[in-house]
Structure formats: C-alpha cells, structure tokens
Enzyme design. Structure first.
Site, PDB file in Angstrom:
ATOM      1  N   CYS A  85     -39.154 -34.047 -30.795  1.00 22.60           N
ATOM      2  CA  CYS A  85     -40.212 -33.035 -30.677  1.00 22.60           C
ATOM      3  C   CYS A  85     -41.202 -33.141 -31.839  1.00 22.60           C
ATOM      4  O   CYS A  85     -41.954 -34.097 -31.912  1.00 22.60           O
ATOM      5  CB  CYS A  85     -39.584 -31.646 -30.543  1.00 22.60           C
ATOM      6  SG  CYS A  85     -40.718 -30.419 -29.876  1.00 22.60           S
ATOM      7  N   HIS A 202     -35.217 -32.127 -26.196  1.00 20.66           N
ATOM      8  CA  HIS A 202     -34.256 -31.784 -27.255  1.00 20.66           C
ATOM      9  C   HIS A 202     -32.812 -32.074 -26.845  1.00 20.66           C
ATOM     10  O   HIS A 202     -32.107 -31.150 -26.397  1.00 20.66           O
ATOM     11  CB  HIS A 202     -34.359 -30.293 -27.583  1.00 20.66           C
ATOM     12  CG  HIS A 202     -35.593 -29.923 -28.336  1.00 20.66           C
ATOM     13  ND1 HIS A 202     -35.671 -29.980 -29.711  1.00 20.66           N
ATOM     14  CD2 HIS A 202     -36.803 -29.506 -27.904  1.00 20.66           C
ATOM     15  CE1 HIS A 202     -36.877 -29.595 -30.099  1.00 20.66           C
ATOM     16  NE2 HIS A 202     -37.589 -29.310 -29.024  1.00 20.66           N
ATOM     17  N   GLU A 204     -30.294 -32.357 -28.685  1.00 21.38           N
ATOM     18  CA  GLU A 204     -29.336 -31.617 -29.528  1.00 21.38           C
ATOM     19  C   GLU A 204     -29.005 -30.251 -28.942  1.00 21.38           C
ATOM     20  O   GLU A 204     -28.059 -29.598 -29.383  1.00 21.38           O
ATOM     21  CB  GLU A 204     -29.891 -31.483 -30.959  1.00 21.38           C
ATOM     22  CG  GLU A 204     -30.964 -30.415 -31.183  1.00 21.38           C
ATOM     23  CD  GLU A 204     -32.366 -30.865 -30.799  1.00 21.38           C
ATOM     24  OE1 GLU A 204     -32.492 -31.894 -30.099  1.00 21.38           O
ATOM     25  OE2 GLU A 204     -33.341 -30.189 -31.184  1.00 21.38           O
TER      26      GLU A 204
END
Lengths: 235, 80
Positions: A85, A202, A204
């Site tokens: 990002c 994302h 994660e």
C-alpha cells in the site's frame, strides 16, 4: 530470518505486519525512519499507512526519510524489499519500481475485499501460490490507481513484472473486477530482478481465519521458505 | 530573497479524475466549459538573491520533490 519493518510518521499497518509475521513464526524488528542503516537484515517491509499525512503526493516525503538511502542501496544489491500500500507508493516515488499511483478513478477511498489473480509464482514472495490462483485480499486506499506509460507497460510485460491483477471471482481481468482504474488491472508488480515487490492490497490482514481469511498468509510462508532454501544452499 | 510560484499539473496523457468530476459538475451547471485539469500551486520563498542560481535550485526542487516527473509537469515563475 531477520526482518525489519520501517515505521514512518503516519504509518499505521506496521503492527499488522508484525502480527502477521508472528503468525508465520517470525519476530521482526521495527526500524524508525530516522535510522540510517538496514545492515544485517534479510527483508525490509515498507508498511501501509499515510506517511507524512500523504502531503504533496503519497510516499513523496517518506522517500526522502533518512532510512531510505540505505533501503535503496539494499534493494539494488539484491536485498528483499516488500512494499504494501503506502509502501508501494514509496517504492514508485523513489524509482525502485516504475509507474505511479494516482487517485482512484472513482475518487472514492476504497476499503473492501478484492479478488486478485496471481500472475507469477517463481518469486521469493509468491512461491506458495499456484499460477493463476484467485485469492481474496482487502484493499484500503484512496490512491491505488496504478499508472505507467505505454513504454513502461511494454517493459513490465516483456520482463514479466506483473505479479497480481485485480479480477472478478471468475478470474477475469475486466473493468468490473478493477476497483480503482489501475492500468491493465495491475495490483502488484516486481522489479526486473525480482527482489523488490510493491502491491496495493494488504495480505497482512488475511493471515488467520478468525480475522476473515488466510489468502495472504501464503506470501509470508513463501518468503520464509525461499529464505530457508537460500540459506541451505549457501551453507 | 526571491519567491517562486510553482504550478504542478498532471501530464496531459494522465487521466485526472478530480478534474473530470469538476468538469462534469460545471457542465451540469450549464457553463460553457470545455475541460478542467486540477493541479497544485506552491509558493517557495528562497534564501537566494541570484536569479540564475534560484532558477537552478527551483528546477532541482521541482524535479526531486515538488513534482513526480512520471505523472506530472511543473512550471514556475520567480518574483521579487
């Protein structure tokens, strides 16, 4: 594996990254942006967020943080760098990756799960996926509209640098599957050498079923397995 | 001291979603508008009195930080 996560003023996904690495069995170190060396690290993560409030352009000011000179040196000497990002935006601003990230085509800030197609699985970052696999990973950005000129796009294709594309559930690269107007539905790219990856989604945030999915975990495992293979060969 | 008035706009080849939105709004208000591009305006006051040097510095600043040459064009005028 020694992993460093760079924390800029305004980063806000660095702890998510830390937790995701812990789920994968590693314990990274936070690197404050005022530090000047990434010596001894095996992977540098540039996390998401709004470094310097996104003032001027996203990533534009972070790119000149003291730590970045050494991150650039590290990347150019073959070190693994992963920008997520805002981290992707920083990587394009400092020229480690081509192109730029513009305001989303619809002007809206988008926070939603997206389907991605994995276009390359021979990288340190993606070895755990199948070629063409459709995975669901959330995006969370106002400026994720990837743009690159015709020449740059031709180079990305010739060097096979497109790693993730936004697609429909059926895996089709269409406008319907494209949340932000990115050229050719590009969601993530790698440098020519394959050691610097930038992506808007994302991973994660999808490493445990309890938080909504595990499709992102493969990236963490891929990197660890790549590192194991590399160190075994070296030993 | 010299002041530089800097304008940064997206290159013509880059779609400007903000400009398009404002253009549509103006057209819907029935104004005879052809197109709108949105950019940034910056005032930089330099601690430099020599115009030649100031121009050099401004070009460098604009290329390095104030604009992203991949997507934007810049121009500036010196004042003072």
């Amino acid at each position: 594996m020694k992993i460093g996560i760079v924390r800029f003023p305004g980063s806000n996904c660095e702890v998510d990254c830390l937790e995701a690495w812990r789920v994968a069995g590693e314990d990274p170190v936070m690197i404050w942006h005022q530090e000047t060396s990434v010596k001894g690290y095996d992977l540098i993560v540039l996390p998401g967020g709004f470094s310097y409030g996104d003032y001027l352009r996203t990533g534009a000011i972070a790119r000149f943080s003291p730590i970045m000179d050494d991150v650039i040196r590290f990347a150019k000497s073959g070190g693994l760098v992963w920008g997520i990002c805002n981290g992707f935006q920083i990587l394009t601003e400092c020229g480690l990756l081509p192109g730029a990230l513009l305001r989303n085509a619809g002007l809206h800030f988008i926070c939603s799960p997206q389907y991605l197609r994995v276009e390359r699985t021979d990288l340190a970052f993606t070895g755990e996926y199948r070629q063409g696999q459709i995975i669901q990973i959330p995006v969370n950005h106002g400026e994720g509209n990837y743009t690159v000129d015709d020449e740059g796009l031709a180079r990305l294709k010739a060097n096979n640098q497109i790693v993730f594309r936004y697609v429909t559930l059926e895996g089709e690269v269409t406008d319907q599957g494209n949340p932000n107007g990115s050229r050719e539905n590009i969601a993530g790219i790698v440098n020519k050498e394959g050691n610097v990856l930038g992506m808007m989604p994302h991973p994660e945030r999808v490493v445990e079923e309890s938080i909504g999915g595990v499709d992102g975990k493969g990236m963490f495992i891929s990197i660890l397995k790549h590192w194991e293979r590399r160190t075994q060969h070296g030993a | 001291m010299l002041k530089a008035n800097v304008t940064v706009v997206l290159k013509k080849s880059i779609l400007d979603p903000q400009g398009s939105a404002v253009e549509k709004a103006l057209k819907s208000m029935k104004y005879p508008v052809e197109s709108v591009r949105i950019g940034k305006f910056m005032e930089v006051t330099l601690a430099e009195a020599d115009r030649g040097k100031a121009e050099e510095i401004m070009h460098e600043i604009c290329r390095k930080l104030l604009s992203n040459p991949v997507i934007e064009d810049y121009s500036f005028e010196l004042e003072g």
